[in-house]
Design an enzyme around this catalytic site. Sequence first.
Site, PDB file in Angstrom:
ATOM      1  N   GLU A 157       0.790  -1.233   0.000  1.00  0.00           N
ATOM      2  CA  GLU A 157       0.000   0.000   0.000  1.00  0.00           C
ATOM      3  C   GLU A 157       0.826   1.289   0.000  1.00  0.00           C
ATOM      4  O   GLU A 157       0.653   2.146   0.855  1.00  0.00           O
ATOM      5  CB  GLU A 157      -0.999  -0.044   1.174  1.00  0.00           C
ATOM      6  N   GLU A 272      -6.342 -10.135  -2.511  1.00  0.00           N
ATOM      7  CA  GLU A 272      -7.168 -10.036  -1.297  1.00  0.00           C
ATOM      8  C   GLU A 272      -8.657  -9.947  -1.645  1.00  0.00           C
ATOM      9  O   GLU A 272      -9.418  -9.185  -1.032  1.00  0.00           O
ATOM     10  CB  GLU A 272      -6.749  -8.813  -0.470  1.00  0.00           C
TER      11      GLU A 272
HETATM   12  O1  G3I Z   1      -4.174 -10.752  18.195  1.00  0.00           O
HETATM   13  C1  G3I Z   1      -4.369  -9.469  18.792  1.00  0.00           C
HETATM   14  C2  G3I Z   1      -5.086  -9.632  20.101  1.00  0.00           C
HETATM   15  O2  G3I Z   1      -4.249 -10.318  20.997  1.00  0.00           O
HETATM   16  C3  G3I Z   1      -5.446  -8.249  20.661  1.00  0.00           C
HETATM   17  O3  G3I Z   1      -6.229  -8.380  21.789  1.00  0.00           O
HETATM   18  C4  G3I Z   1      -6.264  -7.464  19.628  1.00  0.00           C
HETATM   19  C5  G3I Z   1      -6.563  -6.034  20.086  1.00  0.00           C
HETATM   20  O4  G3I Z   1      -6.591  -5.140  18.992  1.00  0.00           O
HETATM   21  O5  G3I Z   1      -5.499  -7.375  18.456  1.00  0.00           O
HETATM   22  C6  G3I Z   1      -5.223  -8.626  17.858  1.00  0.00           C
HETATM   23  O6  G3I Z   1      -4.474  -8.413  16.692  1.00  0.00           O
HETATM   24  C7  G3I Z   1      -5.209  -7.929  15.597  1.00  0.00           C
HETATM   25  C8  G3I Z   1      -5.004  -8.910  14.445  1.00  0.00           C
HETATM   26  O7  G3I Z   1      -5.623  -8.428  13.272  1.00  0.00           O
HETATM   27  C9  G3I Z   1      -5.616 -10.261  14.764  1.00  0.00           C
HETATM   28  O8  G3I Z   1      -6.983 -10.126  14.973  1.00  0.00           O
HETATM   29  C10 G3I Z   1      -4.695  -6.582  15.220  1.00  0.00           C
HETATM   30  O9  G3I Z   1      -5.005  -5.647  16.242  1.00  0.00           O
HETATM   31  C11 G3I Z   1      -5.322  -6.147  13.918  1.00  0.00           C
HETATM   32  O10 G3I Z   1      -4.689  -4.935  13.499  1.00  0.00           O
HETATM   33  C12 G3I Z   1      -5.090  -7.204  12.850  1.00  0.00           C
HETATM   34  O11 G3I Z   1      -5.781  -6.783  11.698  1.00  0.00           O
HETATM   35  C13 G3I Z   1      -5.304  -7.280  10.478  1.00  0.00           C
HETATM   36  C14 G3I Z   1      -4.849  -6.093   9.625  1.00  0.00           C
HETATM   37  O12 G3I Z   1      -4.564  -6.511   8.309  1.00  0.00           O
HETATM   38  C15 G3I Z   1      -3.593  -5.443  10.210  1.00  0.00           C
HETATM   39  O13 G3I Z   1      -2.534  -6.369  10.228  1.00  0.00           O
HETATM   40  C16 G3I Z   1      -6.476  -7.984   9.803  1.00  0.00           C
HETATM   41  O14 G3I Z   1      -6.772  -9.187  10.526  1.00  0.00           O
HETATM   42  C17 G3I Z   1      -6.108  -8.340   8.362  1.00  0.00           C
HETATM   43  O15 G3I Z   1      -7.236  -8.883   7.700  1.00  0.00           O
HETATM   44  C18 G3I Z   1      -5.675  -7.065   7.660  1.00  0.00           C
HETATM   45  O16 G3I Z   1      -5.325  -7.391   6.341  1.00  0.00           O
HETATM   46  C19 G3I Z   1      -5.048  -6.276   5.483  1.00  0.00           C
HETATM   47  C20 G3I Z   1      -3.871  -6.658   4.600  1.00  0.00           C
HETATM   48  O17 G3I Z   1      -2.783  -7.054   5.392  1.00  0.00           O
HETATM   49  C21 G3I Z   1      -3.495  -5.509   3.673  1.00  0.00           C
HETATM   50  N1  G3I Z   1      -4.649  -5.038   2.933  1.00  0.00           N
HETATM   51  C22 G3I Z   1      -5.838  -4.722   3.701  1.00  0.00           C
HETATM   52  C23 G3I Z   1      -6.243  -5.908   4.583  1.00  0.00           C
HETATM   53  C24 G3I Z   1      -7.482  -5.597   5.389  1.00  0.00           C
HETATM   54  O18 G3I Z   1      -7.261  -4.560   6.293  1.00  0.00           O
END
Ligand code: G3I
Length: 369
Positions: A157, A272
């Site tokens: 991105e 995605e």
């Molecule tokens: O596992 C922790 C948990 O322990 C904690 O309590 C909680 C509190 O926020 O967070 C959890 O981690 C989260 C993780 O997903 C697992 O659920 C992160 O905060 C959260 O930021 C993370 O979100 C992911 C995001 O990317 C950021 O990495 C999404 O699952 C994932 O689907 C998303 O994927 C992105 C692609 O990488 C790039 N393109 C867009 C796409 C959608 O946003």
Amino acid sequence: MLTRREFAASLLGVAGAALLAAAPSRADTPSLNDLARRSGRVFGAAMRADQLAAEPALRKAAAAECGMLTPEIHLKWNSIENRKGSIWYEPVDQLVAFAARNGQKVYGHALLWEQSTPDWALRELKARRNWRLVSDHFERVLGRYGETIEVWDVVNEPIDTQGGRQGLRRNTFHRVFGPGYIAHALETARHYAPRARLMLNDYSFEYDNHVEADRRKTFLRLVADLKGRGVPLDGVGLQAHLDLGKGPLKRPVIAPFMQALADMGLEIYITELDVKERDYRATPQTRDARVADEVARYLDIALDQKAVKGVTTWGLSDRHSWLRIERGDRIDRKRYGNPAPNRGLPYDAAMQPKPMHQALAQAFSGGLT
Ligand code: G3I
């Protein structure tokens, strides 16, 4: 001229189309990856090791349907090294092992992304302005997985045509190292993974509006510049988070964009794929039909492009979708109850295949001649 779908339907006839539409649980039914493979492509999905471990039905579908898995979060810097020096490979290793057991490839997502950079690293980058921090991270991750994983999103991105500078997102890397950070990241990745295929991955290239038109133009300019300077860039990831609120998908918008990428010798992965709903007031059947139709339209165009090597959905089941109901979405809780979750993936929350699954199967079969 017939579209791929019309052409496939004319070849297959009603019985063939019904076969393709059959539920995928029967052992004699080809999986999505079986169908994708017949046109030289791969079908994949984003996965989390913890979800695979906890859910037998997800494991079964992931093993059966996919030829490739993308770690949804585990390869990101803030998952591998959330605290400085404390390295966590376990979930990546689990996913890599699962893929190996099932003869699947793994797609490397993502080496550099502001949103998944740990806070300590962002602080140190700003304070020390030292590329070494980034290259140490690349060395660690590519040193461990750079041979097993063949394709990598090196920068995720980088485009922002609204708040960015000359179309590039003003993230910490841009602020600290300037626009050259993208080329630098690709060169660093090449250094530590000489055989890997290196990609840029970005979103919002699909629809006919000013913002996405600017994004397409800027992305093409960026990759042309990189290729022109001999920077090691092998391909692009087009995320394809489709959106039912953005108007119809148009071939004259999408096809030339993909052709321009292909003309530069780049591989294209749809990385995605999912569909954001905007009107949650209809029955699940109607909602599923709208989602499936959007996917069919998109793939009808995308799979006409030979440079498209694979299609990955951002998860398999609605149960795990990152998509949420947003402000402005149309819902009527009184009449239809809670519309969650969004129904934009091939399996519903109970792991039953939906019309989007059929749309994928039919799209891949359209290449069968
Ligand atoms: O596992 C922790 C948990 O322990 C904690 O309590 C909680 C509190 O926020 O967070 C959890 O981690 C989260 C993780 O997903 C697992 O659920 C992160 O905060 C959260 O930021 C993370 O979100 C992911 C995001 O990317 C950021 O990495 C999404 O699952 C994932 O689907 C998303 O994927 C992105 C692609 O990488 C790039 N393109 C867009 C796409 C959608 O946003």
